[in-house]
Design an enzyme around this catalytic site. Structure first.
Site, PDB file in Angstrom:
ATOM      1  N   ASN A 174      -8.062  84.403  45.505  1.00  0.00           N
ATOM      2  CA  ASN A 174      -6.765  84.123  46.114  1.00  0.00           C
ATOM      3  C   ASN A 174      -6.665  84.880  47.431  1.00  0.00           C
ATOM      4  OD1 ASN A 174      -5.814  82.525  43.939  1.00  0.00           O
ATOM      5  ND2 ASN A 174      -5.350  84.372  42.774  1.00  0.00           N
ATOM      6  N   HIS A 190     -11.249  90.354  45.449  1.00  0.00           N
ATOM      7  CA  HIS A 190     -11.660  90.255  44.040  1.00  0.00           C
ATOM      8  C   HIS A 190     -11.892  88.803  43.683  1.00  0.00           C
ATOM      9  CE1 HIS A 190      -7.259  90.360  44.353  1.00  0.00           C
ATOM     10  NE2 HIS A 190      -7.216  89.523  43.332  1.00  0.00           N
ATOM     11  N   GLY A 196      -1.002  83.505  46.253  1.00  0.00           N
ATOM     12  CA  GLY A 196      -0.538  84.486  45.281  1.00  0.00           C
ATOM     13  C   GLY A 196      -1.376  85.749  45.206  1.00  0.00           C
ATOM     14  N   GLN A 197      -2.062  86.092  46.294  1.00  0.00           N
ATOM     15  CA  GLN A 197      -2.827  87.355  46.275  1.00  0.00           C
ATOM     16  C   GLN A 197      -1.857  88.516  46.117  1.00  0.00           C
ATOM     17  OE1 GLN A 197      -5.286  88.222  49.722  1.00  0.00           O
ATOM     18  NE2 GLN A 197      -6.121  90.057  48.766  1.00  0.00           N
ATOM     19  N   SER A 198      -2.057  89.303  45.077  1.00  0.00           N
ATOM     20  CA  SER A 198      -1.139  90.419  44.808  1.00  0.00           C
ATOM     21  C   SER A 198      -1.794  91.783  44.954  1.00  0.00           C
ATOM     22  CB  SER A 198      -0.532  90.279  43.407  1.00  0.00           C
ATOM     23  OG  SER A 198      -1.533  90.307  42.426  1.00  0.00           O
TER      24      SER A 198
HETATM   25  P1  5GP Z   1      -4.433  88.299  42.611  1.00  0.00           P
HETATM   26  O1  5GP Z   1      -3.063  87.887  42.159  1.00  0.00           O
HETATM   27  O2  5GP Z   1      -4.348  89.307  43.742  1.00  0.00           O
HETATM   28  O3  5GP Z   1      -5.370  87.193  42.896  1.00  0.00           O
HETATM   29  O4  5GP Z   1      -5.079  89.037  41.368  1.00  0.00           O
HETATM   30  C1  5GP Z   1      -4.813  90.361  41.040  1.00  0.00           C
HETATM   31  C2  5GP Z   1      -5.155  90.508  39.592  1.00  0.00           C
HETATM   32  O5  5GP Z   1      -5.257  91.888  39.299  1.00  0.00           O
HETATM   33  C3  5GP Z   1      -4.131  89.921  38.630  1.00  0.00           C
HETATM   34  O6  5GP Z   1      -4.749  88.957  37.803  1.00  0.00           O
HETATM   35  C4  5GP Z   1      -3.624  91.133  37.865  1.00  0.00           C
HETATM   36  O7  5GP Z   1      -3.360  90.853  36.503  1.00  0.00           O
HETATM   37  C5  5GP Z   1      -4.759  92.124  38.028  1.00  0.00           C
HETATM   38  N1  5GP Z   1      -4.338  93.511  38.017  1.00  0.00           N
HETATM   39  C6  5GP Z   1      -3.300  94.054  38.703  1.00  0.00           C
HETATM   40  N2  5GP Z   1      -3.239  95.373  38.480  1.00  0.00           N
HETATM   41  C7  5GP Z   1      -4.263  95.673  37.646  1.00  0.00           C
HETATM   42  C8  5GP Z   1      -4.715  96.894  37.059  1.00  0.00           C
HETATM   43  O8  5GP Z   1      -4.150  97.974  37.261  1.00  0.00           O
HETATM   44  N3  5GP Z   1      -5.813  96.824  36.249  1.00  0.00           N
HETATM   45  C9  5GP Z   1      -6.444  95.637  36.002  1.00  0.00           C
HETATM   46  N4  5GP Z   1      -7.503  95.679  35.184  1.00  0.00           N
HETATM   47  N5  5GP Z   1      -6.047  94.466  36.540  1.00  0.00           N
HETATM   48  C10 5GP Z   1      -4.970  94.486  37.356  1.00  0.00           C
END
Ligand code: 5GP
Ligand code: ZN
Length: 114
Positions: free
Chosen positions: A87, A100, A93-95
């Site tokens: 993402n 990653h 929805g990159q959070s």
């Molecule tokens: P994004 O929304 O940026 O594509 O994905 C971020 C991902 O990181 C999400 O699926 C979320 O559940 C995961 N995530 C966020 N904080 C943590 C954390 O502290 N530990 C782990 N293992 N995953 C996390």
């Protein structure tokens, strides 16, 4: 040294269920799994997202994808199928602002993603 969440996980400063690590990459279970298999594969190097990948990172990105496919084999979803997703920025929805790859599998995945 950054205090980014995934940099801290990569350095072992925050807990995570690590499935694989080497000098370039770390793979760990997503904390909020969206499928029976949901693993995040990250570079140790802090790159904000795919847009930050430069020519010097091409081998690294290839390595991350190979790590993802090896974990898919180890998790037993290689034959049934899996998805590797990245993402980028708001609409996707990159959070977490550290590159990653999501490895998702173990159930039928809808297409196109929502
Ligand atoms: P994004 O929304 O940026 O594509 O994905 C971020 C991902 O990181 C999400 O699926 C979320 O559940 C995961 N995530 C966020 N904080 C943590 C954390 O502290 N530990 C782990 N293992 N995953 C996390
Ligand atoms: Zn980082």
């Amino acid at each position: 040294m950054t205090d980014c969440l995934f940099c801290r996980i990569a350095r072992g400063e925050l807990p995570a269920t690590i499935l694989y690590e080497d000098d370039q990459a770390v793979a760990f279970e997503d904390i909020r799994p969206q499928a029976p298999v949901h693993v995040l594969v990250i570079p140790r190097k802090h790159l904000t997202n795919l847009l930050a990948v430069g020519p010097e990172d091409e081998a690294l990105v290839g390595h991350l994808l190979r790590v993802a496919s090896q974990i898919a084999r180890d998790k037993g979803v290689a034959e049934s199928g899996f998805r590797v997703t990245v993402n980028i920025n708001r609409d996707a929805g990159q959070s977490v602002d550290h590159l990653h790859f999501h490895l998702l599998g173990g159930r039928r995945l809808g297409w196109p993603p929502g």
